[in-house]
Enzyme design. Sequence first.
Site, PDB file in Angstrom:
ATOM      1  N   CYS A 148      11.512 -55.783 -16.387  1.00 26.81           N
ATOM      2  CA  CYS A 148      11.590 -56.961 -17.248  1.00 26.81           C
ATOM      3  C   CYS A 148      10.338 -57.822 -17.145  1.00 26.81           C
ATOM      4  O   CYS A 148      10.126 -58.707 -17.973  1.00 26.81           O
ATOM      5  CB  CYS A 148      12.831 -57.784 -16.910  1.00 26.81           C
ATOM      6  SG  CYS A 148      13.003 -58.143 -15.152  1.00 26.81           S
ATOM      7  N   GLU A 200      19.715 -62.750 -18.157  1.00 27.35           N
ATOM      8  CA  GLU A 200      18.266 -62.500 -18.126  1.00 27.35           C
ATOM      9  C   GLU A 200      18.018 -61.411 -19.141  1.00 27.35           C
ATOM     10  O   GLU A 200      18.509 -60.294 -18.994  1.00 27.35           O
ATOM     11  CB  GLU A 200      17.845 -62.095 -16.712  1.00 27.35           C
ATOM     12  CG  GLU A 200      16.352 -61.952 -16.555  1.00 27.35           C
ATOM     13  CD  GLU A 200      15.910 -60.512 -16.599  1.00 27.35           C
ATOM     14  OE1 GLU A 200      15.587 -60.030 -17.716  1.00 27.35           O
ATOM     15  OE2 GLU A 200      15.889 -59.872 -15.547  1.00 27.35           O
TER      16      GLU A 200
END
Length: 494
Positions: free
Chosen positions: A267, A230
Amino acid sequence: MYNDNTTAELEEVMAKAVSAFHQYKTYSLAQRATFMRTIAKEIEALGDELIQTAMAETNLPEARLVGERGRTMFQLNNYAAAAEQGNWLEASIDTAVPTNTPPKPDLRKMLIPLGPVVVFGASNFPFAYSTAGGDTACAFAAGCPVIVKAHPAHAKTSTLMASAILTAATKCNMPDGIFSHVYGAGFEVGEYLAKHDAVKAIGFTGSFGGGKALFDWANQRKNPIPVFAEMGSVNPVFILPEKVATESESLAKQMAGSITLGMGQFCTNPGLIIAIDTDGLERFIQHLKREIKTAVPAKMLHQGIAANYAEKLAKALAQKGVQVVSQTDEEVEDGKGLITLATTNGKTFLQNPTLHQEVFGPYSLIIQCADEKELLAVAKAIEGQLTATLMATPNDIRAHQELLNYIQDICGRFIFNNVPTGVDVSLPMHHGGPYPASTDSRFTSVGADGIKRFARPLSYQNWDDEFLPEELKNGNPLNIWRTVNNELTRDQIS
């Protein structure tokens, strides 16, 4: 100070992990779940020492860390329950039909563990995405040993968490090598692990550069392995005309809170706000400008992140056609992030790939599009994202169906009239997205479906019931859901 592990030490770690795998993969789902629940208890037993250590290493406040510790324990318990429940195994059975021409064989399939998994700790979540975080929990649930490379920014915290896992392993009589904790300040240790034949999968949360390097190393191997990385996102927020015309002030407050939450070090921070240039958008910008100007900057996670943010912010603001709308009034000391809102037009954004890149921190860029055609062009130009958000009224949605069609192709989570920050740990959550947000958009790093990353299908043909895994036996001794002759059931097979 923690020294990088030597090659000899890493070889010993890998040999133990391989040995542990051949034992651990035979352990029952209940044994795995007990181990994971025990880890959660041991993390809680670390008490205030864990919180204080993390505060010293990350600049994160006590309340945030207490909450994150709770989330980490919840993940371990939640994935333990999911492991026992067995839905993730995707067990399926077609019984034999010997009268068919040709005779149909008995076929039974389920997911089995891949092997030793390497997990790279994240910088912005010292508990929930690091040593005992979601990747580690998913790998244990799948039946895989774990080797964690501590993040250099919080090595002490990582070591404490590792001690909790090792204590739990001893209490649960886990095989030696079920968990190992290694150090490496540079890239050498990470590269060595990614290329080691014994490693069968990698879990990573961090920068695009780091994730892409691991992905490349893993695919250059003689035996390539999956990398579940990720790698961040700009998380575009599309604000449609009627919504911004009627709710400009409330939208501005909502967006300001999301942009500045945790000093933008998530994020899922909204790095792009995209809308058509209207009077409503201008009012929204003025409201958001005031919110940003009065926001209070705080120290970022560590000096490296602060320096990287300052560098990327300066680069973004130096691009032709970009104007600063607002920055915080307070003088920013060393290590703090300058909270910044900027703007540009749709044409400039479309012509400049630099403006598409993530600036990890409290920054957002407003893209003012000339019309609906340009708004659609901007949506088409955006690369893969973890999230995309739509701020709209029902009338807006009805009038922009083509836009919605394109947005859903670029994201892993499509949000309606809410902000992207905040990731719920639950089965319907998808935390991943098309490249470059992640290396495989089919999988999530949050929620029990993440267990499937560290398993592979194995089909058994014409095996006697006595020798089948418990999960596939006729009597269904684990009482799990299985697809038997195309019907989902918990029934036994007569």
